[in-house]
Structures are given as structure tokens and as C-alpha cells.
Design an enzyme around this catalytic site. Sequence first.
Site, PDB file in Angstrom:
ATOM      1  CG  ASP A   1      47.365  53.736  35.715  1.00 25.86           C
ATOM      2  OD1 ASP A   1      46.391  54.263  35.149  1.00 25.86           O
ATOM      3  OD2 ASP A   1      47.365  53.440  36.925  1.00 25.86           O
TER       4      ASP A   1
ATOM      5  CG  ASP B   1      45.191  43.858  44.405  1.00 28.37           C
ATOM      6  OD1 ASP B   1      45.066  45.106  44.374  1.00 28.37           O
ATOM      7  OD2 ASP B   1      45.675  43.203  43.452  1.00 28.37           O
TER       8      ASP B   1
ATOM      9  CG  HIS C   1      46.010  47.716  42.420  1.00 32.23           C
ATOM     10  ND1 HIS C   1      45.073  46.744  42.164  1.00 32.23           N
ATOM     11  CD2 HIS C   1      45.537  48.838  41.818  1.00 32.23           C
ATOM     12  CE1 HIS C   1      44.078  47.261  41.447  1.00 32.23           C
ATOM     13  NE2 HIS C   1      44.339  48.531  41.238  1.00 32.23           N
TER      14      HIS C   1
ATOM     15  CD  GLU D   1      47.865  44.300  40.124  1.00 36.45           C
ATOM     16  OE1 GLU D   1      47.429  44.461  41.289  1.00 36.45           O
ATOM     17  OE2 GLU D   1      47.113  44.098  39.153  1.00 36.45           O
TER      18      GLU D   1
END
Length: 256
Positions: A65, A132, A134, A139
Site C-alpha cells: 500500500d 481492528d 485490517h 479496513e
Amino acid sequence: MEVVIVADREAAGALVADIVVSHVRPGAVLGLATGSSPLPAYRDLIRRRSEGSLSLAECRAFLLDEYVGLPRTHPESYHSVIRREFTDEAGLDRVDGPDGEAQDIPAEAARYEAAIAAAGGVDVQLLGIGTDGHLGFNEPGSSLASRTRVKTLTRQTRADNARFFDSADDVPRHVITQGLGTILDARHLVLIATGEGKAAAVTSAVEGPVSAFCPASILQLHPRATVVVDEAAAASLQLADYYREAWDNKPAWQRF
């Protein structure tokens, strides 16, 4: 999925480095992650190179990314980070990443997908996991079949990444990330997670349902996924004893 529990962060890094080395050959394609999780593995690989036991000169790599709008020269762009933390010292020169400054983001995402395919796909993809759940910057709520595209970061992810910037306000809101479907195309997925702060996310990914709510749970769908965690990150795993038993009694011929 194979879950391997080791004593600490350094042991996790050494094992992940072993796995990467098992894939190294002329023309091998490595998938690289940034962030703090893979750093022990990168340090171990750099050590092996400095000792003369490893060469990555004939490999190439792709990044997961990149921040949108952050110049490549910015010290926290992933273009800069991966070179500073790994590839420059590892002698890995051919590294491609999404261009976060591209004027046409969808076109850049398509270019990146095509570049990975033209290279023959990724042999071994290193991964971290967000608090979380991800994966990359996919996400919660991301499509399990998604391809490289732009994503908006959650408030939690920006807060987690604020330690790399002057404040959370300086963390870009958007990224280009490989999609979950793109990640699943790699031949071997290797996730490394350490510390008690990752325990809940690891448990959701490994023992929870496969769900867009926890993007890292897609590892359960892959035919060759290895999850390497230290004792702290493994603290909530219900099958921890079984994972230890399976690793301790793994046939020598099976290796990674």
C-alpha cells in the site's frame, strides 16, 4: 492455516525470516509490508545478508500500500519507509509500490495489478494486522474479493499511525492498497503479530468467522497461510495448546 506461537518478538522475526528465505531463488517475488510488525524479520534478513548467507539481488518486491497525496520523498511514505528499514540494506533493488501521487488513482491501481501479474504473482506475502483486524489497508467492511483501489482510513487506524507523524491530523486520510482478493492471489501468506495489543485481532482473524468485519480473517480461505505470533498476541486463542502441539510435532519433510 498454520498458527505458530513463539516466545517473543525476536523469535517471531527469526521464524518469518526463515520462511522468506525458503522462497528465495532467482526471480522470486516478495510481497512486503510496512509498519512495526515485520521489522524483526527485516532485521534478521539484513543480518543474514551482511554475514554473506543470503542474497536478494535476483528477487523483486511489491508493496502492499501507499498513502495518497504523500510525496515519495516524504520520510513516512511507504516508498521511503521500506527502503530505510529494509530494502537498501538488504540489497533488494527492484521494488514497486503504488504511486500515491498519481493523478488518476483508478488507472494507477490497474497498473499496479497488471505489474504484479506480469511479474508472475507474489511468491510469499508478508502481512501485519491492525488492531481492528485490517489487512493491508483493507479496513473493516472491505469486500473479500476487492482488488487494488483507494480506501479511506478509519479514525482508529489514523490514531494508530499517528506515532509516525507529528499528530493524527497529519496522517493522510486515503491510501492505495492491494485488495483482499489481490492478497489472496499470493502463493504463501505469512502474517506476523506481536504484543498484547494485537491479541483480540489475531483471535478474530484465526478463530472467528470469515467476515468483512475482520478483513484478516480471509487468511482462513487461503491454502497456504502461516500466522506467526508471540505469547502475548496468542493470549486469547482458544486452541493455543493445539497450535503448539501441531508445530512441535510437524513432520520434518513438511517444513514451511
